[in-house]
Design a protein around this motif. Structure first.
Motif, PDB file in Angstrom:
ATOM      1  N   MET A   1       0.847  -1.182   0.000  1.00  0.00           N
ATOM      2  CA  MET A   1       0.000   0.000   0.000  1.00  0.00           C
ATOM      3  C   MET A   1       0.893   1.247   0.000  1.00  0.00           C
ATOM      4  SD  MET A   1      -2.815   0.969   2.811  1.00  0.00           S
ATOM      5  CE  MET A   1      -4.200   1.912   2.326  1.00  0.00           C
ATOM      6  N   ALA A   2       0.638   2.156  -0.900  1.00  0.00           N
ATOM      7  CA  ALA A   2       1.437   3.379  -1.020  1.00  0.00           C
ATOM      8  C   ALA A   2       1.121   4.337   0.121  1.00  0.00           C
ATOM      9  CB  ALA A   2       1.145   4.054  -2.351  1.00  0.00           C
ATOM     10  N   ALA A   3       2.145   5.074   0.518  1.00  0.00           N
ATOM     11  CA  ALA A   3       1.951   6.078   1.564  1.00  0.00           C
ATOM     12  C   ALA A   3       1.065   7.195   1.023  1.00  0.00           C
ATOM     13  CB  ALA A   3       3.298   6.634   2.004  1.00  0.00           C
ATOM     14  N   PRO A   4       0.231   7.791   1.887  1.00  0.00           N
ATOM     15  CA  PRO A   4      -0.608   8.893   1.417  1.00  0.00           C
ATOM     16  C   PRO A   4       0.248  10.068   0.954  1.00  0.00           C
ATOM     17  CG  PRO A   4      -0.821   8.616   3.798  1.00  0.00           C
ATOM     18  CD  PRO A   4       0.046   7.513   3.287  1.00  0.00           C
ATOM     19  N   ARG A   5      -0.233  10.768  -0.050  1.00  0.00           N
ATOM     20  CA  ARG A   5       0.484  11.914  -0.600  1.00  0.00           C
ATOM     21  C   ARG A   5       0.492  13.052   0.414  1.00  0.00           C
ATOM     22  NH1 ARG A   5      -0.509  16.530  -4.224  1.00  0.00           N
ATOM     23  NH2 ARG A   5      -2.703  16.411  -3.709  1.00  0.00           N
ATOM     24  N   LEU A   6       1.663  13.643   0.614  1.00  0.00           N
ATOM     25  CA  LEU A   6       1.812  14.755   1.536  1.00  0.00           C
ATOM     26  C   LEU A   6       1.076  15.972   0.988  1.00  0.00           C
ATOM     27  CD1 LEU A   6       3.262  15.748   4.155  1.00  0.00           C
ATOM     28  CD2 LEU A   6       5.066  16.596   2.637  1.00  0.00           C
TER      29      LEU A   6
ATOM     30  N   ILE B   1       4.423  38.726   7.178  1.00  0.00           N
ATOM     31  CA  ILE B   1       5.421  39.668   6.673  1.00  0.00           C
ATOM     32  C   ILE B   1       6.679  39.525   7.504  1.00  0.00           C
ATOM     33  CG2 ILE B   1       5.859  42.122   6.253  1.00  0.00           C
ATOM     34  CD1 ILE B   1       3.598  40.912   4.527  1.00  0.00           C
ATOM     35  N   PRO B   2       7.857  39.604   6.993  1.00  0.00           N
ATOM     36  CA  PRO B   2       8.146  39.761   5.565  1.00  0.00           C
ATOM     37  C   PRO B   2       8.422  38.430   4.887  1.00  0.00           C
ATOM     38  CG  PRO B   2      10.125  40.276   6.819  1.00  0.00           C
ATOM     39  CD  PRO B   2       9.055  39.850   7.807  1.00  0.00           C
ATOM     40  N   PHE B   3       7.602  38.044   3.992  1.00  0.00           N
ATOM     41  CA  PHE B   3       7.791  36.901   3.104  1.00  0.00           C
ATOM     42  C   PHE B   3       8.027  35.576   3.828  1.00  0.00           C
ATOM     43  CE2 PHE B   3       9.171  40.673   0.682  1.00  0.00           C
ATOM     44  CZ  PHE B   3       8.114  40.684  -0.218  1.00  0.00           C
ATOM     45  N   LYS B   4       7.186  35.309   4.805  1.00  0.00           N
ATOM     46  CA  LYS B   4       7.210  34.009   5.478  1.00  0.00           C
ATOM     47  C   LYS B   4       5.840  33.362   5.329  1.00  0.00           C
ATOM     48  CE  LYS B   4      10.889  34.766   8.722  1.00  0.00           C
ATOM     49  NZ  LYS B   4      11.360  34.632  10.077  1.00  0.00           N
ATOM     50  N   LEU B   5       5.843  32.039   5.385  1.00  0.00           N
ATOM     51  CA  LEU B   5       4.615  31.265   5.315  1.00  0.00           C
ATOM     52  C   LEU B   5       4.507  30.384   6.552  1.00  0.00           C
ATOM     53  CD1 LEU B   5       4.818  30.027   1.605  1.00  0.00           C
ATOM     54  CD2 LEU B   5       3.373  31.869   2.494  1.00  0.00           C
ATOM     55  N   ALA B   6       3.409  30.498   7.267  1.00  0.00           N
ATOM     56  CA  ALA B   6       3.111  29.574   8.360  1.00  0.00           C
ATOM     57  C   ALA B   6       2.414  28.379   7.717  1.00  0.00           C
ATOM     58  CB  ALA B   6       2.209  30.238   9.394  1.00  0.00           C
ATOM     59  N   VAL B   7       3.032  27.205   7.834  1.00  0.00           N
ATOM     60  CA  VAL B   7       2.595  26.027   7.085  1.00  0.00           C
ATOM     61  C   VAL B   7       2.318  24.865   8.030  1.00  0.00           C
ATOM     62  CG1 VAL B   7       3.225  24.430   5.241  1.00  0.00           C
ATOM     63  CG2 VAL B   7       4.132  26.749   5.208  1.00  0.00           C
ATOM     64  N   THR B   8       1.217  24.146   7.770  1.00  0.00           N
ATOM     65  CA  THR B   8       0.920  22.895   8.467  1.00  0.00           C
ATOM     66  C   THR B   8       0.732  21.819   7.406  1.00  0.00           C
ATOM     67  OG1 THR B   8      -0.200  24.082  10.247  1.00  0.00           O
ATOM     68  CG2 THR B   8      -0.632  21.720  10.084  1.00  0.00           C
ATOM     69  N   PHE B   9       1.397  20.671   7.616  1.00  0.00           N
ATOM     70  CA  PHE B   9       1.340  19.560   6.666  1.00  0.00           C
ATOM     71  C   PHE B   9       0.390  18.471   7.167  1.00  0.00           C
ATOM     72  CE2 PHE B   9       5.457  21.545   5.942  1.00  0.00           C
ATOM     73  CZ  PHE B   9       5.510  21.617   4.557  1.00  0.00           C
ATOM     74  N   SER B  10      -0.042  17.621   6.243  1.00  0.00           N
ATOM     75  CA  SER B  10      -0.983  16.545   6.567  1.00  0.00           C
ATOM     76  C   SER B  10      -0.405  15.506   7.520  1.00  0.00           C
ATOM     77  CB  SER B  10      -1.467  15.861   5.286  1.00  0.00           C
ATOM     78  OG  SER B  10      -0.377  15.381   4.518  1.00  0.00           O
ATOM     79  N   ASP B  11       0.914  15.442   7.672  1.00  0.00           N
ATOM     80  CA  ASP B  11       1.519  14.489   8.610  1.00  0.00           C
ATOM     81  C   ASP B  11       1.716  15.087  10.005  1.00  0.00           C
ATOM     82  OD1 ASP B  11       3.650  16.211   8.227  1.00  0.00           O
ATOM     83  OD2 ASP B  11       5.036  14.679   7.503  1.00  0.00           O
ATOM     84  N   GLY B  12       1.209  16.313  10.220  1.00  0.00           N
ATOM     85  CA  GLY B  12       1.297  16.948  11.535  1.00  0.00           C
ATOM     86  C   GLY B  12       2.501  17.852  11.713  1.00  0.00           C
ATOM     87  N   THR B  13       3.460  17.809  10.794  1.00  0.00           N
ATOM     88  CA  THR B  13       4.596  18.717  10.904  1.00  0.00           C
ATOM     89  C   THR B  13       4.129  20.125  10.539  1.00  0.00           C
ATOM     90  OG1 THR B  13       5.316  18.238   8.641  1.00  0.00           O
ATOM     91  CG2 THR B  13       6.316  16.931  10.421  1.00  0.00           C
TER      92      THR B  13
ATOM     93  N   SER C   1       5.704  22.586  -4.457  1.00  0.00           N
ATOM     94  CA  SER C   1       5.460  21.194  -4.112  1.00  0.00           C
ATOM     95  C   SER C   1       5.491  21.025  -2.592  1.00  0.00           C
ATOM     96  CB  SER C   1       6.541  20.316  -4.756  1.00  0.00           C
ATOM     97  OG  SER C   1       6.654  19.092  -4.085  1.00  0.00           O
ATOM     98  N   PRO C   2       4.461  20.417  -2.000  1.00  0.00           N
ATOM     99  CA  PRO C   2       4.488  20.186  -0.556  1.00  0.00           C
ATOM    100  C   PRO C   2       5.711  19.374  -0.114  1.00  0.00           C
ATOM    101  CG  PRO C   2       2.277  19.847  -1.375  1.00  0.00           C
ATOM    102  CD  PRO C   2       3.170  20.019  -2.576  1.00  0.00           C
ATOM    103  N   GLN C   3       6.105  18.393  -0.921  1.00  0.00           N
ATOM    104  CA  GLN C   3       7.267  17.561  -0.581  1.00  0.00           C
ATOM    105  C   GLN C   3       8.532  18.414  -0.544  1.00  0.00           C
ATOM    106  OE1 GLN C   3       7.009  14.234   0.150  1.00  0.00           O
ATOM    107  NE2 GLN C   3       9.134  14.298   0.782  1.00  0.00           N
ATOM    108  N   TRP C   4       8.736  19.239  -1.591  1.00  0.00           N
ATOM    109  CA  TRP C   4       9.912  20.118  -1.631  1.00  0.00           C
ATOM    110  C   TRP C   4       9.886  21.092  -0.465  1.00  0.00           C
ATOM    111  CZ3 TRP C   4      10.466  25.386  -1.733  1.00  0.00           C
ATOM    112  CH2 TRP C   4      11.771  25.855  -1.908  1.00  0.00           C
ATOM    113  N   LEU C   5       8.716  21.670  -0.198  1.00  0.00           N
ATOM    114  CA  LEU C   5       8.587  22.641   0.883  1.00  0.00           C
ATOM    115  C   LEU C   5       8.958  22.022   2.226  1.00  0.00           C
ATOM    116  CD1 LEU C   5       7.715  25.464   1.821  1.00  0.00           C
ATOM    117  CD2 LEU C   5       5.350  24.619   1.839  1.00  0.00           C
ATOM    118  N   GLN C   6       8.457  20.829   2.500  1.00  0.00           N
ATOM    119  CA  GLN C   6       8.771  20.170   3.763  1.00  0.00           C
ATOM    120  C   GLN C   6      10.256  19.826   3.858  1.00  0.00           C
ATOM    121  OE1 GLN C   6       7.558  16.053   4.681  1.00  0.00           O
ATOM    122  NE2 GLN C   6       6.406  16.966   6.385  1.00  0.00           N
TER     123      GLN C   6
END
Length: 95
Positions: A1-6, A15-27, A72-77
Motif C-alpha cells: 500500500m502506497a503512503a498517502p500523498r503529503l 510579513i516579511p515573506f514568510k509562510l506559516a505552514v501545516t502539513f498533513s503528517d502533523g509537521t 510542491s508540498p514535498q519540496w517545501l517540507q
C-alpha cells in the motif's frame, strides 16, 4: 500500500515573506520564502510584492498564488527540514 500523498492543510502568509505552514503528517513551521524569491524567474517576480505574496492559497493541498505559481508540498517540507524550520509533533506519551 502506497503512503498517502503529503499535502499542506493550512497556510498563512506573514510579513516579511514568510509562510506559516501545516502539513498533513502533523509537521509545521514557518518557511522563510526570501531565498526562493531572490531567484529570478517569471513565476516568482510577482511574489516580491507583499500584497501579492499574501494571496497564497491552497489548491488540492499545494500552496498556490493567483499567477499559478505553486510549491510542491514535498519540496517545501524537505527545504524547511533542511533549514531547521520544520517542527515535528512529539510522539504520544505512553502510560
Amino acid at each position: 500500500m502506497a503512503a498517502p500523498r503529503l499535502k499542506v492543510t493550512a497556510i498563512r502568509a506573514s510579513i516579511p515573506f514568510k509562510l506559516a505552514v501545516t502539513f498533513s503528517d502533523g509537521t509545521h513551521g514557518a518557511f522563510n520564502a526570501s531565498p526562493m524569491l531572490a531567484e529570478r524567474g517569471e513565476g516568482t517576480e510577482p511574489l516580491r510584492d507583499r500584497a501579492f505574496f499574501a494571496k497564497v492559497g491552497l489548491a488540492n493541498g499545494t500552496p498556490t498564488w493567483p499567477n499559478h505559481f505553486d510549491i510542491s508540498p514535498q519540496w517545501l517540507q524537505e527545504e524547511m527540514d533542511r533549514r531547521g524550520e520544520l517542527v515535528r509533533p512529539k510522539p504520544p506519551r505512553r502510560i
